[in-house]
Motif scaffolding. Sequence first.
Motif, short mmCIF file in Angstrom:
data_model
loop_
_atom_site.label_atom_id
_atom_site.label_comp_id
_atom_site.label_asym_id
_atom_site.label_seq_id
_atom_site.Cartn_x
_atom_site.Cartn_y
_atom_site.Cartn_z
N PRO A 12 40.29 38.78 55.85
CA PRO A 12 40.72 38.71 54.45
C PRO A 12 39.57 38.36 53.53
CG PRO A 12 41.40 36.75 55.64
CD PRO A 12 40.76 37.65 56.66
N ILE A 13 39.18 39.30 52.71
CA ILE A 13 38.11 39.09 51.74
C ILE A 13 38.76 38.87 50.37
CG2 ILE A 13 36.06 40.04 50.63
CD1 ILE A 13 35.68 41.81 53.11
N GLN A 14 38.53 37.71 49.81
CA GLN A 14 39.03 37.42 48.47
C GLN A 14 37.94 37.77 47.46
OE1 GLN A 14 41.01 33.45 48.24
NE2 GLN A 14 40.41 33.28 50.40
N LYS A 15 38.33 38.39 46.38
CA LYS A 15 37.37 38.77 45.35
C LYS A 15 37.88 38.37 43.98
CE LYS A 15 35.24 42.66 42.95
NZ LYS A 15 35.24 44.14 42.73
N TRP A 16 36.99 37.86 43.15
CA TRP A 16 37.32 37.58 41.76
C TRP A 16 36.05 37.59 40.93
CZ3 TRP A 16 37.18 33.96 45.60
CH2 TRP A 16 36.38 32.82 45.41
N VAL A 17 36.21 37.65 39.63
CA VAL A 17 35.08 37.67 38.71
C VAL A 17 35.16 36.44 37.81
CG1 VAL A 17 33.89 38.92 36.86
CG2 VAL A 17 34.96 40.18 38.75
N GLN A 18 34.09 35.69 37.76
CA GLN A 18 34.06 34.49 36.92
C GLN A 18 33.87 34.85 35.45
OE1 GLN A 18 31.01 31.83 38.59
NE2 GLN A 18 32.65 30.79 39.70
N PRO A 19 34.17 33.92 34.55
CA PRO A 19 33.97 34.20 33.12
C PRO A 19 32.54 34.62 32.78
CG PRO A 19 35.30 32.22 33.39
CD PRO A 19 34.84 32.63 34.77
N SER A 20 31.57 34.16 33.55
CA SER A 20 30.17 34.53 33.31
C SER A 20 29.90 36.00 33.65
CB SER A 20 29.25 33.67 34.17
OG SER A 20 29.43 33.96 35.55
N GLY A 21 30.80 36.61 34.41
CA GLY A 21 30.58 37.97 34.89
C GLY A 21 30.19 38.03 36.35
N ALA A 22 29.90 36.89 36.97
CA ALA A 22 29.53 36.86 38.38
C ALA A 22 30.73 37.28 39.24
CB ALA A 22 29.06 35.48 38.78
N ALA A 23 30.49 38.22 40.15
CA ALA A 23 31.53 38.67 41.08
C ALA A 23 31.41 37.86 42.37
CB ALA A 23 31.38 40.15 41.36
#
Length: 445
Positions: free
Chosen positions: A28-39
């Motif tokens: 299970p790979i979780q992915k999200w993008v932070q407010p800074s734009g970092a993935a």
Amino acid sequence: MTQLHKTAARVALAGLALVCGQAFAAIPIQKWVQPSGAAVYLVESQTLPMVDVRLEFDAGGRRDPADKAGRASMTAAMTSKGVEARDARPALDENQLSEAWADLGASFGGSATADRMNFTMRSLTYPDVLPKAIDLAARQLGEPAFPDAVWQRDRQRMAASIREANTKPATLANRAFEQAVFGSHPYGYETTEASIGRITVQDMREAYKLVQPCRAKVTIVGAVSRAQADAMVTSLLSRLPAAARCDALPDVPDVAALAAPVVTAIPFASAQAHVLIGQPGYKRNDPDHFALMVGNYILGGGGLVSRLSDEVREKRGLSYSVYSYFAPGMHAGAFTIGLQTRPDQAAQAVKIARETMAAFVASGPTEAELKAAKDYLVGGFPLLIDSNRKLLDNVANIAWYDLPLDYLDTWTARVQRLTTSDIKAAMARKLQPGRMVIVTVGAGA
């Protein structure tokens, strides 16, 4: 550190954190993008109290100026040579920085490839260790000192290493091969005494401006939750300057296909002739990737069981070892066939290698070859992800090349689905046997 911490650190740094069971179950790979734009890409692994982190940026060698080849690699390496004094905290020179990491039983360092600049951290997740490691990594990432005196020293060492390498036939062969395959593309840039002589610490600071939170792709594997991972990334990137906007970087042109064959013979007095044959290959996100990977295993990537080995080594005894590989990246990396042979046998070895490749491209593999390749690759797949470090590498590639999050889960199924026709068609689309670069160094007349 306590003795327990030291023991665990030694285990962690040896890379023995097995991701038990994950080789045979969904990852299970979780992915999200932070407010800074970092993935951010996270795989939770609770096997040992440790975490591996990789931060990557589009700041690799393909962004180097042609006359300053090697700038990205030198810049990444120099981030380990000290941090600046800031926020009432004292500067650390390279020795103090190294000792600080040793005291934590953790590690952090940077490097660069043609495509990307990356920074990797490994630490125990104990509450008296991990926060300190994150803080130190944030300083090293966000406040590198780039000390000029250290660069002048290291540049002299690198120049000496380059001079020594230039006396070796393998260096001459690789240089001629890459120049012929890539032409003026950055993939063909060569780090030389002259190019590093032009690089200043100011050039490094300019290059380092590409290292911004909005451009980061961060991969984490270890004993941390999503909330902990998100906080870690925020802290790690906190000392980098935040850009008001993150404009797209200039496009780098694709590698041009060869318009005609290129044959280069370099005289060299040596017991063995070095031979390289190849051409531009394919980009990593090419839909033919699996077919080409399996096809190359059959052609020359399978060691002693490959077609090239059978024809060049077993049947004719022309070389102890012969191999082939694709090196896909953001652009078409090289397809390469390589071998060493007696100088008086070089012409014959080149002829047989080329004929073997051309026959494979024209006819594809046999059913027996394909079955053997599938059995080996599928059977060996668990070894590709049997440690946190290996899993980190694989997930980082998923992040970098924007591959599907279920890429590892479907890997074996995609290999199993391949047919001989799939491989024949893919190899024919990518390889032109009559239009190859052929480089020999030290071949007989």
